[in-house]
Design an enzyme around this catalytic site. Structure first.
Site, mmCIF file in Angstrom:
data_model
loop_
_atom_site.group_PDB
_atom_site.id
_atom_site.type_symbol
_atom_site.label_atom_id
_atom_site.label_comp_id
_atom_site.label_asym_id
_atom_site.label_seq_id
_atom_site.Cartn_x
_atom_site.Cartn_y
_atom_site.Cartn_z
ATOM 1 N N GLU A 125 0.843 -1.303 -0.049
ATOM 2 C CA GLU A 125 -0.096 0.027 -0.038
ATOM 3 C C GLU A 125 1.053 1.209 0.152
ATOM 4 O O GLU A 125 0.576 2.438 0.189
ATOM 5 C CB GLU A 125 -0.947 -0.008 1.222
ATOM 6 C CG GLU A 125 -1.968 -1.057 0.993
ATOM 7 C CD GLU A 125 -2.766 -1.421 2.417
ATOM 8 O OE1 GLU A 125 -2.218 -0.942 3.342
ATOM 9 O OE2 GLU A 125 -3.711 -2.348 2.314
ATOM 10 N N ASP A 172 -0.464 -5.728 9.057
ATOM 11 C CA ASP A 172 -1.477 -4.962 9.873
ATOM 12 C C ASP A 172 -1.560 -5.521 11.114
ATOM 13 O O ASP A 172 -1.260 -6.687 11.783
ATOM 14 C CB ASP A 172 -2.812 -5.561 9.419
ATOM 15 C CG ASP A 172 -3.293 -4.656 8.113
ATOM 16 O OD1 ASP A 172 -2.548 -4.121 7.559
ATOM 17 O OD2 ASP A 172 -4.333 -4.802 7.531
ATOM 18 N N HIS A 195 -0.214 -0.352 10.711
ATOM 19 C CA HIS A 195 1.064 -1.362 10.242
ATOM 20 C C HIS A 195 2.069 -1.443 11.309
ATOM 21 O O HIS A 195 2.152 -0.343 12.078
ATOM 22 C CB HIS A 195 1.291 -0.876 8.941
ATOM 23 C CG HIS A 195 0.218 -0.827 7.735
ATOM 24 N ND1 HIS A 195 0.423 -0.024 6.562
ATOM 25 C CD2 HIS A 195 -0.807 -1.609 7.360
ATOM 26 C CE1 HIS A 195 -0.737 -0.439 5.788
ATOM 27 N NE2 HIS A 195 -1.009 -1.425 6.427
#
Length: 597
Positions: A345, A369, A534
């Site tokens: 991401e 995550d 994260h």
């Protein structure tokens, strides 16, 4: 024989360590009596660091010793000229005696520096150490002080264990800082789903890390795929390797949303091409020059990168999970090699944290995550199982919305424990064990363009450190970290908990080490204090190393569970308070400002 690739794939030579033997410059018997022992100390430090350290790319760490002992400003200048010519990025000053501090100190404003003052009684280097550290602090040039716990005899050039530990910790962190300088972070795409960490904060990269930012739109992947701007021979080899070693897992999508066999086969071809293209964008590829693409062959000199993916890409094309998982691993179709730091991401801040961990451990990193805190009561309510052992106080479910390095399976072993190793220590058998522990599940339905997700569970008993850099308005970058251990749950318990999130993603069950106070009062509090969605996960308890690196860069550490006796920061930090070392760290970093201004 295992094929291991050791090379510097970036522009710029690897930084060296300058060893500065400093001496009492008074002639007529004083200097002469110290020449040999001082130079022997320098050679001993050089030998220790060269023998015990490597760069993260596997190349040996080189030390450069000044041609003469440094007794005054003229010899300091001559040594500095040599260090500049040799590309020294870190300096360590050694001495067994009193010397003249302002005449002999390292005054380079950007070079991480330490001083080992020999703990002796005849001509105590500790006196010089105290004086030169005071000079560094007064000049605004923070330096690390290294002082052995036990007195040594003059002429003893052995390095005590406690001094060795500090020299190695400082040198590794200093080399990490020097290695980043002048390199790039490459954003492939932009901001994913509104995640602020994806915003490339150029002042942070430039002022704290000495790095530049590079950008390409994700349409560059389309251009290179459609025009075949990749090595066609390598593509054939990579696709065959993938078909052989990457087994598909269960397709959990509803029947109406499942892709056909022909679509999945096409997806495999696309994701392999994406991996080739992302790597070429980061570091270049001479094969492209032979194909007539000289500009593309150069790459962006990116020591780290990120791929936006969601949603602009994944709503139409296969997701980036395979690309990210394989590149961040320590092996692929070309053999065993240094992992690439590629953030899911395009979370630039997590990419930088991964880079820190990689440069300090030489090993791959897990991107995850920070998904769920599972209390013992909640686990028992949902599964009927009572958490035990390291998990007794609860767990944090690290489950990535994309991939994680295949090294993170924990199928490598050292001293009987699961580990992630520097790539030059990995065996072919361990590579196979990691590959066999992974299933590549067809991506779930919100990845509308298809692709495959990396599914594995990290083995239990791996000591790990979870870390993250956050940017805070008015404060700047802040590091947080938590040392702990990986845990495995009984299969049925894991399945019930895993399916509540996504069974196609890699899971690391993490139990932080608790202190009973502050942010580490309990597992819930660790989760509740985490500053982002994260984290980067390194093998080993490397919190002290991260803290040392952060202090070099002037990034304060807001949260950690590292025992105080392991901390190593510049001596000036003590002037900002000795009781509340966390607060002192914030004050010192604010006072001295970013390393590069």
């Amino acid at each position: 024989m295992t094929k291991v690739h050791t090379a510097n794939r970036l522009q710029g030579s690897m930084p060296k360590i300058a060893i500065r033997p400093v001496i009492d410059g008074r002639r007529g018997g004083i200097r002469e009596s110290l020449e040999e022992v001082t130079m022997e100390l320098a050679r001993a430090v050089s030998g220790l660091l060269s023998a015990r350290l490597r760069h993260a790319n596997g190349l040996p760490v080189e030390c450069v010793i000044a041609d003469t002992c440094i007794g005054g400003v003229a010899e300091a200048a001559a040594a500095e000229e040599k260090f500049a010519r040799e590309g020294a990025g870190v300096s360590i000053t050694v001495t067994p005696s009193w010397c003249y501090p302002t005449e002999t100190m390292d005054t380079d404003p950007f070079r991480p520096k330490a001083v080992w003052g020999f703990n002796g009684t005849e001509r105590p280097g500790a006196v010089y150490l105290a004086a030169v550290l005071a000079a560094h602090n007064q000049a605004g040039l923070p330096a690390f002080g290294i002082y052995g716990r036990d007195v040594q005899d003059m002429g003893d050039t052995s390095i005590p264990d406690d001094v060795q530990e500090k020299l190695l910790r400082f040198a590794k962190a200093g080399l990490a800082a020097a290695t980043m300088r002048g390199k790039s972070y490459l954003s492939m795409g932009s901001v994913s789903m509104g995640i602020a960490g994806c915003i490339a904060d150029e002042p942070f990269f430039r002022r704290y890390l000495g790095m530049r930012n590079e950008y390409v739109d994700m349409s560059e992947f389309i251009r290179r795929m459609e025009r075949e701007i990749y090595d066609p021979e390598e593509f054939v080899r990579a696709l065959e390797w993938t078909r052989t070693h990457c087994r598909e897992g269960e397709d959990v999508n509803p029947p109406a949303l499942r892709r056909s066999r022909s679509q999945k086969d096409a997806d495999w071809e696309t994701v392999v091409k994406m991996a080739l293209i992302a790597r070429d964008l980061m570091v270049g590829n001479p094969a492209l020059d032979r194909l007539g693409y000289g500009e593309e062959a150069l790459g962006r000199n990116a020591i780290a990168a990120g791929f936006q993916g969601q949603r602009a890409w994944t709503d139409h094309y296969p997701n980036g999970d395979f690309m990210e998982a394989v590149l961040t691993s320590s092996f692929d179709w070309n053999g065993i090699r240094e992992p690439y730091m590629l953030a899911t991401e395009n979370d630039t801040l997590n990419g930088v944290t991964m880079l820190f961990g990689h440069l300090l451990t030489d090993a791959a990193q897990i991107f995850a995550d920070v998904r769920t805190y599972w209390s013992p009561d909640a686990v028992k309510r949902v599964t009927g199982y009572e958490l035990q052992g390291s998990a007794a106080h609860g767990l944090i479910h690290l489950i990535n919305s994309g991939p994680a390095a295949l090294d993170g399976t924990g199928r490598m072993r050292k001293d009987g424990l699961p580990v992630m190793k520097p790539f030059w220590e990995i065996t072919e058998e361990e590579v196979q064990a990691c590959l066999e522990a992974v299933q590549w599940c067809p991506a779930v339905d919100f990845f509308r363009g298809g692709g495959f997700s990396t599914d594995y569970t990290t083995s239990a008993g791996m000591p790990v450190t979870m870390a993250r850099i956050n940017l805070v308005h008015g404060l700047g970058p802040v590091l947080q970290l938590a040392e702990g251990v990986t845990v495995e749950l009984p299969d049925e318990v894991h399945r019930k908990l895993d399916e509540r999130s996504n069974p196609t993603w890699p899971t690391t069950w993490f139990a932080p080490n608790l202190t009973g106070t502050g942010a580490f009062r309990d597992v819930y509090t660790v989760m509740n204090h985490w500053g982002s969605n994260h984290a980067a996960v390194s093998c080993g308890h490397i919190g002290a190393d991260l803290i040392t690196l952060a202090s070099i860069l002037r990034i304060p550490v807001a949260m950690h569970n590292v025992p105080s006796e392991r901390l190593l920061r510049p001596s000036a930090w003590g002037a900002f308070g000795t009781e509340d070392t966390t607060g002192a760290d914030f004050r010192a970093c604010a006072n001295f400002g970013p390393l590069y201004g």
